[in-house]
Scaffold this motif. Structure first.
Motif, PDB file in Angstrom:
ATOM      1  N   ALA B 119     -24.234 110.969  54.047  1.00  0.00           N
ATOM      2  CA  ALA B 119     -22.942 110.709  53.416  1.00  0.00           C
ATOM      3  C   ALA B 119     -23.061 109.859  52.166  1.00  0.00           C
ATOM      4  N   PHE B 120     -24.109 109.052  52.068  1.00  0.00           N
ATOM      5  CA  PHE B 120     -24.142 108.130  50.953  1.00  0.00           C
ATOM      6  C   PHE B 120     -25.431 108.170  50.130  1.00  0.00           C
ATOM      7  N   ALA B 121     -26.561 107.833  50.777  1.00  0.00           N
ATOM      8  CA  ALA B 121     -27.803 107.661  50.011  1.00  0.00           C
ATOM      9  C   ALA B 121     -28.211 108.922  49.250  1.00  0.00           C
ATOM     10  N   SER B 122     -27.912 110.095  49.801  1.00  0.00           N
ATOM     11  CA  SER B 122     -28.345 111.313  49.131  1.00  0.00           C
ATOM     12  C   SER B 122     -27.463 111.653  47.931  1.00  0.00           C
ATOM     13  N   LYS B 123     -26.393 110.867  47.712  1.00  0.00           N
ATOM     14  CA  LYS B 123     -25.480 111.187  46.595  1.00  0.00           C
ATOM     15  C   LYS B 123     -25.297 110.039  45.637  1.00  0.00           C
ATOM     16  N   ASN B 124     -25.880 108.868  45.943  1.00  0.00           N
ATOM     17  CA  ASN B 124     -25.629 107.692  45.115  1.00  0.00           C
ATOM     18  C   ASN B 124     -26.914 107.060  44.597  1.00  0.00           C
ATOM     19  N   THR B 125     -26.736 106.138  43.653  1.00  0.00           N
ATOM     20  CA  THR B 125     -27.905 105.496  43.051  1.00  0.00           C
ATOM     21  C   THR B 125     -28.602 104.596  44.063  1.00  0.00           C
ATOM     22  N   VAL B 126     -29.833 104.215  43.715  1.00  0.00           N
ATOM     23  CA  VAL B 126     -30.635 103.378  44.601  1.00  0.00           C
ATOM     24  C   VAL B 126     -29.914 102.067  44.881  1.00  0.00           C
ATOM     25  N   LYS B 127     -29.379 101.456  43.808  1.00  0.00           N
ATOM     26  CA  LYS B 127     -28.724 100.157  43.955  1.00  0.00           C
ATOM     27  C   LYS B 127     -27.535 100.241  44.918  1.00  0.00           C
ATOM     28  N   MET B 128     -26.680 101.224  44.685  1.00  0.00           N
ATOM     29  CA  MET B 128     -25.495 101.379  45.532  1.00  0.00           C
ATOM     30  C   MET B 128     -25.889 101.704  46.973  1.00  0.00           C
ATOM     31  N   SER B 129     -26.921 102.519  47.120  1.00  0.00           N
ATOM     32  CA  SER B 129     -27.327 102.910  48.477  1.00  0.00           C
ATOM     33  C   SER B 129     -27.850 101.723  49.256  1.00  0.00           C
ATOM     34  N   ILE B 130     -28.600 100.852  48.560  1.00  0.00           N
ATOM     35  CA  ILE B 130     -29.127  99.685  49.273  1.00  0.00           C
ATOM     36  C   ILE B 130     -27.977  98.752  49.660  1.00  0.00           C
ATOM     37  N   LEU B 131     -27.025  98.579  48.752  1.00  0.00           N
ATOM     38  CA  LEU B 131     -25.862  97.739  49.081  1.00  0.00           C
ATOM     39  C   LEU B 131     -25.101  98.316  50.259  1.00  0.00           C
ATOM     40  N   ASP B 132     -24.915  99.625  50.224  1.00  0.00           N
ATOM     41  CA  ASP B 132     -24.223 100.303  51.318  1.00  0.00           C
ATOM     42  C   ASP B 132     -24.962 100.090  52.635  1.00  0.00           C
ATOM     43  N   ALA B 133     -26.293 100.264  52.600  1.00  0.00           N
ATOM     44  CA  ALA B 133     -27.093 100.112  53.812  1.00  0.00           C
ATOM     45  C   ALA B 133     -27.044  98.672  54.325  1.00  0.00           C
ATOM     46  N   PHE B 134     -27.119  97.726  53.382  1.00  0.00           N
ATOM     47  CA  PHE B 134     -27.043  96.316  53.768  1.00  0.00           C
ATOM     48  C   PHE B 134     -25.712  96.030  54.457  1.00  0.00           C
ATOM     49  N   GLY B 135     -24.628  96.484  53.851  1.00  0.00           N
ATOM     50  CA  GLY B 135     -23.299  96.241  54.407  1.00  0.00           C
ATOM     51  C   GLY B 135     -23.156  96.845  55.787  1.00  0.00           C
ATOM     52  N   MET B 136     -23.626  98.106  55.934  1.00  0.00           N
ATOM     53  CA  MET B 136     -23.549  98.782  57.230  1.00  0.00           C
ATOM     54  C   MET B 136     -24.410  98.040  58.248  1.00  0.00           C
ATOM     55  N   GLY B 137     -25.586  97.584  57.781  1.00  0.00           N
ATOM     56  CA  GLY B 137     -26.483  96.855  58.683  1.00  0.00           C
ATOM     57  C   GLY B 137     -25.845  95.568  59.167  1.00  0.00           C
ATOM     58  N   VAL B 138     -25.202  94.850  58.242  1.00  0.00           N
ATOM     59  CA  VAL B 138     -24.549  93.593  58.629  1.00  0.00           C
ATOM     60  C   VAL B 138     -23.399  93.885  59.590  1.00  0.00           C
ATOM     61  N   GLY B 139     -22.602  94.899  59.280  1.00  0.00           N
ATOM     62  CA  GLY B 139     -21.476  95.261  60.147  1.00  0.00           C
ATOM     63  C   GLY B 139     -21.945  95.642  61.540  1.00  0.00           C
ATOM     64  N   PHE B 140     -23.023  96.432  61.585  1.00  0.00           N
ATOM     65  CA  PHE B 140     -23.594  96.860  62.858  1.00  0.00           C
ATOM     66  C   PHE B 140     -24.096  95.650  63.641  1.00  0.00           C
ATOM     67  N   SER B 141     -24.828  94.771  62.927  1.00  0.00           N
ATOM     68  CA  SER B 141     -25.416  93.598  63.592  1.00  0.00           C
ATOM     69  C   SER B 141     -24.336  92.672  64.139  1.00  0.00           C
ATOM     70  N   LEU B 142     -23.292  92.407  63.318  1.00  0.00           N
ATOM     71  CA  LEU B 142     -22.238  91.502  63.771  1.00  0.00           C
ATOM     72  C   LEU B 142     -21.536  92.053  65.008  1.00  0.00           C
ATOM     73  N   SER B 143     -21.264  93.364  65.000  1.00  0.00           N
ATOM     74  CA  SER B 143     -20.593  93.951  66.160  1.00  0.00           C
ATOM     75  C   SER B 143     -21.459  93.826  67.398  1.00  0.00           C
ATOM     76  N   LEU B 144     -22.780  94.097  67.239  1.00  0.00           N
ATOM     77  CA  LEU B 144     -23.683  93.980  68.378  1.00  0.00           C
ATOM     78  C   LEU B 144     -23.769  92.542  68.860  1.00  0.00           C
ATOM     79  N   LEU B 145     -23.707  91.602  67.905  1.00  0.00           N
ATOM     80  CA  LEU B 145     -23.786  90.186  68.276  1.00  0.00           C
ATOM     81  C   LEU B 145     -22.573  89.786  69.124  1.00  0.00           C
ATOM     82  N   VAL B 146     -21.384  90.211  68.669  1.00  0.00           N
ATOM     83  CA  VAL B 146     -20.173  89.877  69.421  1.00  0.00           C
ATOM     84  C   VAL B 146     -20.212  90.519  70.812  1.00  0.00           C
ATOM     85  N   LEU B 147     -20.558  91.804  70.825  1.00  0.00           N
ATOM     86  CA  LEU B 147     -20.596  92.544  72.091  1.00  0.00           C
ATOM     87  C   LEU B 147     -21.586  91.921  73.072  1.00  0.00           C
TER      88      LEU B 147
END
Lengths: 198, 203
Positions: B119-147
């Protein structure tokens, strides 16, 4: 046009795979020694837990038609107090590695420890749990160990209760124990030590 | 659609498009390993690492990879990083690696990672993709932490293995088992929905 597209597909996917394989090879060679060290320490800890009375474990490799089985002679001073077998075999998914500890005569199990398994999380991987493993203590290994489902087996029946919804994992685990120990018991080298009796 | 600023691409994964609470991706590890915080955190870090590295590689190769073999390429790249993480944990964090068992290899099929590549990395620049991945990673981690925090405190009375509940507290067995994971996640998603609903009404 069509050809070049196909060619590109082949080239790209091949290159990605080659780079991936190469980097994995590098990482594997770097981490291999440490991984083996960890496995070794898990093995010796497991042996000590199963045969706490022993002060030394002497490793002996037994050749079973080209397949090596690692056998550990547990001794206290000069007396043989038990045996630890490092057994491997196929599981429901991927291979299972266990230690099976038996008494000096190789007639009864002292217990088992699971070193490695990738069975279904929550079902087959319950074999790691103490509650399941403790059923093996005292079972006879000079006859076949079997299992029953969904109930506690009768006393003295040499059976265990299978893990719920993981009959195959249970069966594979028992096969590993039954087949290997049977073979070990019939090895000349071992028969010599345990006296060869039935 | 909102204008794609770098700050937006990073922050959307944490709240607005949180992978667990909104996209409901990567549920298998989420539910399975969060019975203790240490396992949850290890899984979150491993998944985030694989996600970020895969996004980096896929976005830089996005113009080279023919679309007909894109999924195969994504999987090979993801599988490589997962195997790297697996070897690393086996070598340096043997106990965690044993506790997580087959879930580390299973990161390969975590739909969050493959989903972000498609959905993202294959259509966007390297910079944007890394930011997207970082954000998703943080969101995933925080949810797992709360759970995992909720489950470990109620299920064992501990947090990161440290006793936090009084001795009188009787641990809820259900919390460390699968139903506890489903219940907690359901309540979390519900709470998120209530909060978000209130906010959008206010605007």
């Amino acid at each position: 046009m069509k050809m070049s597209e196909t060619l590109r597909m082949v080239i790209v996917l091949t290159s990605i795979s080659i780079i991936s394989g190469a980097s994995l090879a590098v990482v594997d060679s770097v981490t291999k020694t440490r991984v083996n060290l960890n496995k070794q320490s898990a093995l010796s800890k497991g042996l000590k837990r199963l045969i706490p009375g022993a002060d030394n474990f002497k490793k002996e490799d037994i050749n079973n038609n080209g397949k090596i089985i690692a056998v550990y002679k547990a001794v206290k001073g000069d007396t043989l107090v038990g045996w630890g077998f490092h057994l491997k075999g196929p599981g429901f998914s991927d291979k299972i590695e266990i230690i099976a500890a038996v008494n000096p005569k190789i007639t009864r199990l002292l217990g088992i420890e699971v070193l490695e398994q990738k069975e279904t999380p929550g079902l087959g991987d319950n074999m790691k749990k103490e509650g399941f493993r403790k059923q093996f203590k005292g079972l006879f290994v000079n006859r076949k160990i079997e299992f029953v489902k969904n109930r506690i087996p009768e006393k003295g029946s040499n059976k265990i209760q299978a893990m719920a919804a993981a009959t195959y994992s249970t069966r594979y685990l028992l096969d590993i124990i039954n087949d290997n120990i049977k073979k070990i018991r019939h090895m000349n080298k071992i028969r010599h030590i345990i006296g060869g009796g039935k | 659609m909102k204008k794609a600023t770098p700050a937006y691409e990073f922050s959307k994964g944490i709240w607005k498009e949180n992978p667990i609470l909104v996209q409901l991706l990567g549920m298998c590890p989420t539910l399975a390993v969060t019975s203790t915080v240490i396992n949850g955190v290890a899984m979150a870090l491993a998944t985030s690492f694989v996600l970020i590295m895969s996004s980096l590689i896929i976005s830089s190769l996005r113009k080279i990879i023919p679309s007909s073999v894109r999924i195969a390429s994504f999987i090979v790249v993801i599988a490589t990083f997962v195997t790297l993480v697996d070897s690393f944990l086996k070598a340096y964090f043997y106990d965690i690696s044993k506790a997580l068992g087959p879930f580390i290899p299973l990161i390969i099929v975590n739909c969050l990672i493959l989903g972000r590549q498609e959905a993202f990395a294959s259509k966007n620049t390297v910079k944007m993709s890394i930011l997207d991945a970082f954000g998703m990673g943080v969101g995933f981690s925080l949810s797992l932490l709360v759970l995992s925090t909720v489950r470990e405190i109620l299920g064992f009375g501990t947090w990161f293995g440290i006793q936090v509940m009084p001795d009188l507290f009787n641990p809820w067995m259900v919390m460390i088992m699968a139903p506890g994971a489903f219940l907690t996640l359901g309540i979390m998603i519900g709470a998120y929905g209530i909060f978000k609903g209130k906010k959008s009404k206010g605007v």
